[in-house]
Design a protein around this motif. Structure first.
Motif, PDB file in Angstrom:
ATOM      1  N   VAL A  64       0.703  -1.300  -0.109  1.00  0.00           N
ATOM      2  CA  VAL A  64      -0.051  -0.077  -0.007  1.00  0.00           C
ATOM      3  C   VAL A  64       0.636   1.312   0.115  1.00  0.00           C
ATOM      4  N   GLU A  65       2.074   1.167   0.333  1.00  0.00           N
ATOM      5  CA  GLU A  65       3.214   2.477   0.325  1.00  0.00           C
ATOM      6  C   GLU A  65       4.374   1.824  -0.097  1.00  0.00           C
ATOM      7  N   ARG A  66       5.243   2.691  -0.911  1.00  0.00           N
ATOM      8  CA  ARG A  66       6.467   2.520  -1.130  1.00  0.00           C
ATOM      9  C   ARG A  66       7.166   3.868  -0.759  1.00  0.00           C
ATOM     10  N   TYR A  67       8.295   3.885   0.163  1.00  0.00           N
ATOM     11  CA  TYR A  67       8.756   5.005   0.703  1.00  0.00           C
ATOM     12  C   TYR A  67      10.113   5.367   0.180  1.00  0.00           C
ATOM     13  N   SER A  68      10.552   4.269  -0.494  1.00  0.00           N
ATOM     14  CA  SER A  68      11.976   4.531  -1.314  1.00  0.00           C
ATOM     15  C   SER A  68      12.002   4.096  -2.733  1.00  0.00           C
ATOM     16  N   ASN A  69      13.034   4.350  -3.524  1.00  0.00           N
ATOM     17  CA  ASN A  69      13.012   3.836  -4.561  1.00  0.00           C
ATOM     18  C   ASN A  69      14.349   3.070  -4.940  1.00  0.00           C
ATOM     19  N   LEU A  70      14.607   2.762  -6.295  1.00  0.00           N
ATOM     20  CA  LEU A  70      15.918   2.078  -6.399  1.00  0.00           C
ATOM     21  C   LEU A  70      16.973   3.014  -6.368  1.00  0.00           C
ATOM     22  N   GLY A  71      18.148   2.384  -5.660  1.00  0.00           N
ATOM     23  CA  GLY A  71      19.252   3.402  -5.634  1.00  0.00           C
ATOM     24  C   GLY A  71      19.265   4.247  -4.528  1.00  0.00           C
ATOM     25  N   GLU A  72      18.282   4.419  -3.763  1.00  0.00           N
ATOM     26  CA  GLU A  72      18.268   5.304  -2.438  1.00  0.00           C
ATOM     27  C   GLU A  72      18.998   4.432  -1.241  1.00  0.00           C
ATOM     28  N   ARG A  73      19.326   5.342  -0.264  1.00  0.00           N
ATOM     29  CA  ARG A  73      20.056   4.703   0.699  1.00  0.00           C
ATOM     30  C   ARG A  73      18.792   4.354   1.963  1.00  0.00           C
ATOM     31  N   VAL A  74      19.008   3.490   2.721  1.00  0.00           N
ATOM     32  CA  VAL A  74      18.037   3.119   3.697  1.00  0.00           C
ATOM     33  C   VAL A  74      18.888   3.020   5.025  1.00  0.00           C
ATOM     34  N   GLU A  75      18.205   3.582   5.846  1.00  0.00           N
ATOM     35  CA  GLU A  75      18.837   3.703   7.037  1.00  0.00           C
ATOM     36  C   GLU A  75      17.900   3.314   8.421  1.00  0.00           C
ATOM     37  N   ASP A  76      17.291   4.243   8.899  1.00  0.00           N
ATOM     38  CA  ASP A  76      16.153   4.232   9.821  1.00  0.00           C
ATOM     39  C   ASP A  76      14.788   4.109   9.732  1.00  0.00           C
ATOM     40  N   ARG A  77      14.461   4.267   8.298  1.00  0.00           N
ATOM     41  CA  ARG A  77      12.878   4.122   7.793  1.00  0.00           C
ATOM     42  C   ARG A  77      12.611   2.993   6.913  1.00  0.00           C
ATOM     43  N   PRO A  78      11.387   2.811   7.249  1.00  0.00           N
ATOM     44  CA  PRO A  78      11.093   1.751   6.501  1.00  0.00           C
ATOM     45  C   PRO A  78      10.976   2.062   4.952  1.00  0.00           C
ATOM     46  N   VAL A  79      10.800   1.133   4.081  1.00  0.00           N
ATOM     47  CA  VAL A  79      11.164   0.938   2.679  1.00  0.00           C
ATOM     48  C   VAL A  79       9.431   0.874   1.989  1.00  0.00           C
ATOM     49  N   LEU A  80       8.778   0.144   2.638  1.00  0.00           N
ATOM     50  CA  LEU A  80       7.279  -0.154   1.903  1.00  0.00           C
ATOM     51  C   LEU A  80       6.309  -0.576   3.011  1.00  0.00           C
ATOM     52  N   ARG A  81       5.272  -0.716   2.893  1.00  0.00           N
ATOM     53  CA  ARG A  81       4.271  -0.944   3.652  1.00  0.00           C
ATOM     54  C   ARG A  81       3.354  -2.160   3.118  1.00  0.00           C
ATOM     55  N   VAL A  82       3.005  -2.978   3.981  1.00  0.00           N
ATOM     56  CA  VAL A  82       2.323  -4.066   3.589  1.00  0.00           C
ATOM     57  C   VAL A  82       0.829  -4.228   4.400  1.00  0.00           C
ATOM     58  N   ALA A  83      -0.292  -4.245   3.871  1.00  0.00           N
ATOM     59  CA  ALA A  83      -1.474  -4.545   4.591  1.00  0.00           C
ATOM     60  C   ALA A  83      -2.139  -5.868   4.222  1.00  0.00           C
ATOM     61  N   ASN A  84      -2.826  -6.284   5.307  1.00  0.00           N
ATOM     62  CA  ASN A  84      -3.628  -7.452   5.036  1.00  0.00           C
ATOM     63  C   ASN A  84      -5.042  -7.205   5.211  1.00  0.00           C
ATOM     64  N   ILE A  85      -5.851  -7.309   4.234  1.00  0.00           N
ATOM     65  CA  ILE A  85      -7.133  -6.992   4.014  1.00  0.00           C
ATOM     66  C   ILE A  85      -8.002  -8.233   3.917  1.00  0.00           C
ATOM     67  N   ASP A  86      -7.601  -9.291   4.143  1.00  0.00           N
ATOM     68  CA  ASP A  86      -8.472 -10.667   4.184  1.00  0.00           C
ATOM     69  C   ASP A  86      -7.962 -11.568   5.373  1.00  0.00           C
ATOM     70  N   PRO A  87      -8.646 -11.403   6.366  1.00  0.00           N
ATOM     71  CA  PRO A  87     -10.003 -10.792   6.701  1.00  0.00           C
ATOM     72  C   PRO A  87      -9.704  -9.201   7.087  1.00  0.00           C
ATOM     73  N   LEU A  88     -10.828  -8.503   7.116  1.00  0.00           N
ATOM     74  CA  LEU A  88     -10.869  -7.275   7.580  1.00  0.00           C
ATOM     75  C   LEU A  88     -10.909  -7.171   9.209  1.00  0.00           C
ATOM     76  N   ARG A  89     -10.594  -6.001   9.918  1.00  0.00           N
ATOM     77  CA  ARG A  89     -10.862  -5.719  11.279  1.00  0.00           C
ATOM     78  C   ARG A  89     -11.854  -4.652  11.309  1.00  0.00           C
ATOM     79  N   VAL A  90     -12.873  -4.922  11.983  1.00  0.00           N
ATOM     80  CA  VAL A  90     -14.058  -4.000  12.245  1.00  0.00           C
ATOM     81  C   VAL A  90     -13.894  -3.624  13.734  1.00  0.00           C
TER      82      VAL A  90
END
Length: 345
Positions: free
Chosen positions: A155-181
């Motif tokens: 659902v999110e990509r915080y970095s691209n190819l060739g960028e430096r990764v330090e203390d922040r996430p690279v991407l976000r993954v969400a599980n929508i099966d099942p959903l939480r109400v």
């Protein structure tokens, strides 16, 4: 008749549909992104490689450690030296038995054998250390490979190819099966829902009807500020038809009323004494239209009316005649007067 009092059903509670799990994929080490294997909105599985960092040094260390574990020359050499020392001890024992050599030669052979045993043990221990170094090198190399911890969608990509990764996430993954109400319920309704119950959820999305969700958690701690408690439900979403982040309404289950509606009590006729005769009820007769004779009525008509009334028996012999007599007795005064007048004429 008594009627049971029914309480009004509670209003639908506001709720929020959220992903069941959300994970930010990041790196424990600093590095440069070498590969991005997933795109935004792509489905991923748990354990799937999503990002690869540059790892030239780590890969070289891992290869060297692997080669060291495969080098067993030291272990074989120590084993051969140990076998030679054992044979020397056996020969020396035979010579000492024949008095060809002194006891000192036997002691020296036994000492050499013990040294060979220790060298062989040291070689084998060193081989195990090489194996641990290889595992450490592989672990360092594995830190350069980022994998998805859950099944879900990127659902999110915080970095691209060739960028430096330090203390922040690279991407976000969400599980929508099942959903939480998630919904916050007033404390007045505490105890009306339990784990395993099913509630009807109405998402605020055009074209989507009500769906069924199962209660997975009921909070045991009440929020004192709002005087509410939290309830979480699990909503299956196998085809990803519902997106996460929707507002919704939850139909709260109506508590069953414990009072049953009162039924009318049949009236019981009072018992009559044994000596009281039971009289039949008078049968109501239809009311006939009354046509009184007037002064212009002919005398023949008056005569026929008088004769007809005179023929009524005094003692009725049948219910039919009895009813007729009763109806005659109940005639109005005007009619009896007319009959008497006709008789007089």
């Amino acid at each position: 008749m008594g009627a049971a009092t029914h309480a009004a059903p509670p209003k639908p509670a506001g709720c929020l549909i959220e992903p069941d799990q959300v994970a930010d994929v990041g790196s424990a080490v600093t590095g440069i992104i070498e590969k991005l294997n997933v795109a935004l909105g792509e489905r991923v599985q748990a354990g799937q490689t999503v990002v690869v960092l540059r790892a030239d040094v780590e890969r070289a260390n891992a290869n060297a450690a692997t080669l060291r574990t495969q080098m067993d020359a030291e272990v074989k050499a120590a084993a051969a030296n140990l076998e030679l020392a054992r044979q020397k001890v056996v020969r020396t024992q035979q010579l000492v038995a024949k008095d060809f050599v002194s006891q000192q030669a036997l002691d020296q052979a036994q000492a050499e054998q013990e040294v060979a045993v220790q060298k062989h043990t040291l070689a084998r221990s060193q081989q195990r250390i090489y194996g641990q170094e290889q595992a450490m090198a592989q672990a360092q190399l594995g830190l350069r490979t980022l994998r998805s911890p859950i099944n879900g969608i990127v659902v999110e990509r915080y970095s691209n190819l060739g960028e430096r990764v330090e203390d922040r996430p690279v991407l976000r993954v969400a599980n929508i099966d099942p959903l939480r109400v998630s919904l916050m319920v007033p404390i007045a309704q505490y105890g009306q829902v339990h784990v395993g119950d099913r509630l009807s959820i109405h998402p605020e999305l055009p074209g989507i009807g009500a769906v069924s969700a199962q209660v997975a958690y009921v909070d045991k701690v009440v929020d004192a500020a709002s005087n509410t408690f939290r309830v979480r439900l699990s909503l299956p979403n196998p085809d990803h038809r519902l997106p996460a982040g929707l507002r919704c309404k939850a139909d709260w289950p109506v508590a069953a009323s414990g009072a049953a509606p009162a039924r009318p009590t049949p009236s019981v006729a009072p018992a009559l004494p044994a000596h009281t005769p039971i009289r039949p009820k008078a049968v109501a007769q239809p009311t006939l239209p009354l046509h009184l004779p007037t002064a212009t009525t002919p005398a023949s008509t008056w005569l026929r009316m008088s004769v007809a009334l005179a023929r009524v028996p005094t003692h009725p012999a049948s219910p039919k005649t009895a009813s007729f007599a009763v109806s005659k007795a109940s005639q109005p005064i005007s009619l009896r007067f007319s009959i008497a007048l006709a008789d007089a004429r």
